[in-house]
Design a protein around this motif. Sequence first.
Motif, PDB file in Angstrom:
ATOM      1  N   PRO A 171     -49.234  17.272  17.796  1.00 59.43           N
ATOM      2  CA  PRO A 171     -49.690  18.600  17.802  1.00 59.43           C
ATOM      3  C   PRO A 171     -49.708  19.546  16.434  1.00 59.43           C
ATOM      4  CG  PRO A 171     -47.637  18.299  18.788  1.00 59.43           C
ATOM      5  CD  PRO A 171     -48.152  16.887  18.600  1.00 59.43           C
ATOM      6  N   THR A 172     -48.937  18.883  15.642  1.00 54.53           N
ATOM      7  CA  THR A 172     -48.568  19.449  14.387  1.00 54.53           C
ATOM      8  C   THR A 172     -48.675  18.297  13.329  1.00 54.53           C
ATOM      9  OG1 THR A 172     -46.467  19.911  14.645  1.00 54.53           O
ATOM     10  CG2 THR A 172     -47.681  21.671  15.128  1.00 54.53           C
ATOM     11  N   TYR A 173     -48.816  18.756  11.970  1.00 56.26           N
ATOM     12  CA  TYR A 173     -48.955  18.107  10.852  1.00 56.26           C
ATOM     13  C   TYR A 173     -48.267  18.637   9.839  1.00 56.26           C
ATOM     14  CZ  TYR A 173     -52.077  15.042  13.240  1.00 56.26           C
ATOM     15  OH  TYR A 173     -52.806  14.323  14.317  1.00 56.26           O
ATOM     16  N   LEU A 174     -47.763  18.182   8.794  1.00 52.96           N
ATOM     17  CA  LEU A 174     -47.263  18.883   7.526  1.00 52.96           C
ATOM     18  C   LEU A 174     -48.393  18.831   6.500  1.00 52.96           C
ATOM     19  CD1 LEU A 174     -44.660  20.746   6.910  1.00 52.96           C
ATOM     20  CD2 LEU A 174     -44.172  18.756   5.486  1.00 52.96           C
ATOM     21  N   PHE A 175     -48.881  19.644   5.731  1.00 58.12           N
ATOM     22  CA  PHE A 175     -49.887  19.692   4.493  1.00 58.12           C
ATOM     23  C   PHE A 175     -48.687  19.558   3.530  1.00 58.12           C
ATOM     24  CE2 PHE A 175     -52.430  20.679   1.357  1.00 58.12           C
ATOM     25  CZ  PHE A 175     -53.814  20.208   1.665  1.00 58.12           C
ATOM     26  N   ASP A 176     -48.788  18.887   2.610  1.00 53.06           N
ATOM     27  CA  ASP A 176     -47.930  18.653   1.421  1.00 53.06           C
ATOM     28  C   ASP A 176     -49.094  18.943   0.236  1.00 53.06           C
ATOM     29  OD1 ASP A 176     -46.521  17.949  -0.942  1.00 53.06           O
ATOM     30  OD2 ASP A 176     -44.991  16.976   0.322  1.00 53.06           O
ATOM     31  N   PRO A 177     -48.896  19.971  -0.387  1.00 53.35           N
ATOM     32  CA  PRO A 177     -49.876  20.064  -1.683  1.00 53.35           C
ATOM     33  C   PRO A 177     -49.698  19.298  -2.754  1.00 53.35           C
ATOM     34  CG  PRO A 177     -48.372  22.013  -1.506  1.00 53.35           C
ATOM     35  CD  PRO A 177     -47.843  21.158  -0.263  1.00 53.35           C
ATOM     36  N   GLU A 178     -48.578  19.130  -2.973  1.00 50.98           N
ATOM     37  CA  GLU A 178     -48.260  18.129  -4.197  1.00 50.98           C
ATOM     38  C   GLU A 178     -48.789  16.805  -3.882  1.00 50.98           C
ATOM     39  OE1 GLU A 178     -44.446  16.484  -6.671  1.00 50.98           O
ATOM     40  OE2 GLU A 178     -44.442  18.401  -5.840  1.00 50.98           O
ATOM     41  N   LEU A 179     -48.700  16.216  -2.601  1.00 50.61           N
ATOM     42  CA  LEU A 179     -49.201  14.909  -2.217  1.00 50.61           C
ATOM     43  C   LEU A 179     -50.831  14.996  -2.001  1.00 50.61           C
ATOM     44  CD1 LEU A 179     -46.504  13.708   0.123  1.00 50.61           C
ATOM     45  CD2 LEU A 179     -46.908  12.685  -2.135  1.00 50.61           C
ATOM     46  N   GLY A 180     -51.055  16.230  -1.777  1.00 52.06           N
ATOM     47  CA  GLY A 180     -52.476  16.647  -1.626  1.00 52.06           C
ATOM     48  C   GLY A 180     -53.261  16.063  -0.262  1.00 52.06           C
ATOM     49  N   GLY A 181     -52.263  16.274   0.633  1.00 51.84           N
ATOM     50  CA  GLY A 181     -52.860  16.076   1.984  1.00 51.84           C
ATOM     51  C   GLY A 181     -51.898  16.176   3.305  1.00 51.84           C
ATOM     52  N   LEU A 182     -51.994  15.566   4.228  1.00 53.68           N
ATOM     53  CA  LEU A 182     -51.146  15.611   5.525  1.00 53.68           C
ATOM     54  C   LEU A 182     -50.075  14.448   5.477  1.00 53.68           C
ATOM     55  CD1 LEU A 182     -53.982  16.019   8.137  1.00 53.68           C
ATOM     56  CD2 LEU A 182     -52.366  17.783   7.038  1.00 53.68           C
ATOM     57  N   ILE A 183     -48.952  14.829   6.051  1.00 53.57           N
ATOM     58  CA  ILE A 183     -47.914  13.682   6.398  1.00 53.57           C
ATOM     59  C   ILE A 183     -47.465  14.051   7.874  1.00 53.57           C
ATOM     60  CG2 ILE A 183     -47.291  13.454   4.013  1.00 53.57           C
ATOM     61  CD1 ILE A 183     -44.873  15.040   4.607  1.00 53.57           C
ATOM     62  N   PRO A 184     -46.811  13.020   8.431  1.00 59.03           N
ATOM     63  CA  PRO A 184     -46.255  13.371   9.690  1.00 59.03           C
ATOM     64  C   PRO A 184     -45.311  14.547   9.531  1.00 59.03           C
ATOM     65  CG  PRO A 184     -46.334  11.147   9.221  1.00 59.03           C
ATOM     66  CD  PRO A 184     -46.698  11.609   8.347  1.00 59.03           C
ATOM     67  N   ASP A 185     -45.263  15.334  10.749  1.00 57.32           N
ATOM     68  CA  ASP A 185     -44.381  16.422  10.837  1.00 57.32           C
ATOM     69  C   ASP A 185     -42.854  16.034  10.999  1.00 57.32           C
ATOM     70  OD1 ASP A 185     -43.161  19.086  11.096  1.00 57.32           O
ATOM     71  OD2 ASP A 185     -44.549  19.605  12.825  1.00 57.32           O
ATOM     72  N   PRO A 186     -42.139  16.432  10.079  1.00 55.53           N
ATOM     73  CA  PRO A 186     -40.728  15.891  10.202  1.00 55.53           C
ATOM     74  C   PRO A 186     -39.934  16.944  11.168  1.00 55.53           C
ATOM     75  CG  PRO A 186     -40.956  17.415   8.234  1.00 55.53           C
ATOM     76  CD  PRO A 186     -42.183  17.212   8.981  1.00 55.53           C
ATOM     77  N   GLY A 187     -40.550  17.820  11.716  1.00 57.74           N
ATOM     78  CA  GLY A 187     -39.850  18.296  12.929  1.00 57.74           C
ATOM     79  C   GLY A 187     -38.885  19.446  12.491  1.00 57.74           C
ATOM     80  N   ALA A 188     -38.535  19.723  11.289  1.00 66.21           N
ATOM     81  CA  ALA A 188     -37.438  20.546  10.469  1.00 66.21           C
ATOM     82  C   ALA A 188     -38.135  21.258   9.380  1.00 66.21           C
ATOM     83  CB  ALA A 188     -36.292  19.831  10.319  1.00 66.21           C
ATOM     84  N   PRO A 189     -37.759  22.392   8.959  1.00 71.45           N
ATOM     85  CA  PRO A 189     -38.258  23.046   7.669  1.00 71.45           C
ATOM     86  C   PRO A 189     -38.184  21.940   6.584  1.00 71.45           C
ATOM     87  CG  PRO A 189     -36.753  24.277   9.062  1.00 71.45           C
ATOM     88  CD  PRO A 189     -36.638  23.027   9.673  1.00 71.45           C
ATOM     89  N   ALA A 190     -39.441  21.942   5.963  1.00 70.72           N
ATOM     90  CA  ALA A 190     -39.519  21.135   4.761  1.00 70.72           C
ATOM     91  C   ALA A 190     -39.271  21.801   3.394  1.00 70.72           C
ATOM     92  CB  ALA A 190     -40.855  20.399   4.853  1.00 70.72           C
TER      93      ALA A 190
END
Length: 259
Positions: A171-190
């Motif tokens: 339902p959600t992913y995390l977008f990491d601008p330093e990595l330049g894309g999506l990663i699995p949502d860790p479920g906690a504040p990143a």
Amino acid sequence: MPTIHDEAICVRQWDWSETSQTVSLFAREAGVFRAVAKGSRREGAPFSGGLEVLTRAGLTASLKRTGALSTLTSWDLRDPYPALRRELDRFHAGLYVADLVHHALRDDDPHPRLYDACALALATIGGSLDTPAGDPGRALLRFQWALLLETGRAPVLDAAADSGQVLDPAPTYLFDPELGGLIPDPGAPAARGWRVREQTVNLLRALAASGRTDGEADAIGRANRLLAAHIAWGLDTTLPTAPLALGRAPQPPSDGGNS
């Protein structure tokens, strides 16, 4: 000083004297360059329609490649994008397009495909002499994606940007601008990054695959703000026209709020 015949979009304009102007132009074959238009304000000068930001024209210019101002000798107006002058939201969207070109491209670095995307975006946002204006949100989304592709910063959407593994539906992913894309949502504040809804990701995947921008207006808005935030991160600055064009600041909340 080579003389060129090209077409261009005016992205910046300054007064130079009572009768002349300086401009920053995004030309299809020459790229971005700055020029002085001597006598452009005189009656009978070869600058039809005047030199205004967010207009497209054919031109003749003598280029200088040493950092000095080139000389614009003619400007034959082809498209004034009339709806930009009638509706404030469309004007703001057009200014954001010009801002993106001004900040993201180096001078004298041609990008003909991006020029075509820019002209299409402005024609959609501002209409043309024989075509009504279209949806500015979808036009901005297509142009931001084209800019990221052309500058080599398009985000990774189909695999995890950290591991390269296929992303499972979520339902959600995390977008990491330093990595330049999506990663699995860790479920906690990143520590960094922005939480992104699956609907937004699917919209961007369709855009990347086929150029489609199907989706409701709120999804288009979220996707636009995500791409704008990614662009701002890469440029290390938030463009002042972004919140005007996108309705609010493109940077998602620092606590990982959904995009």
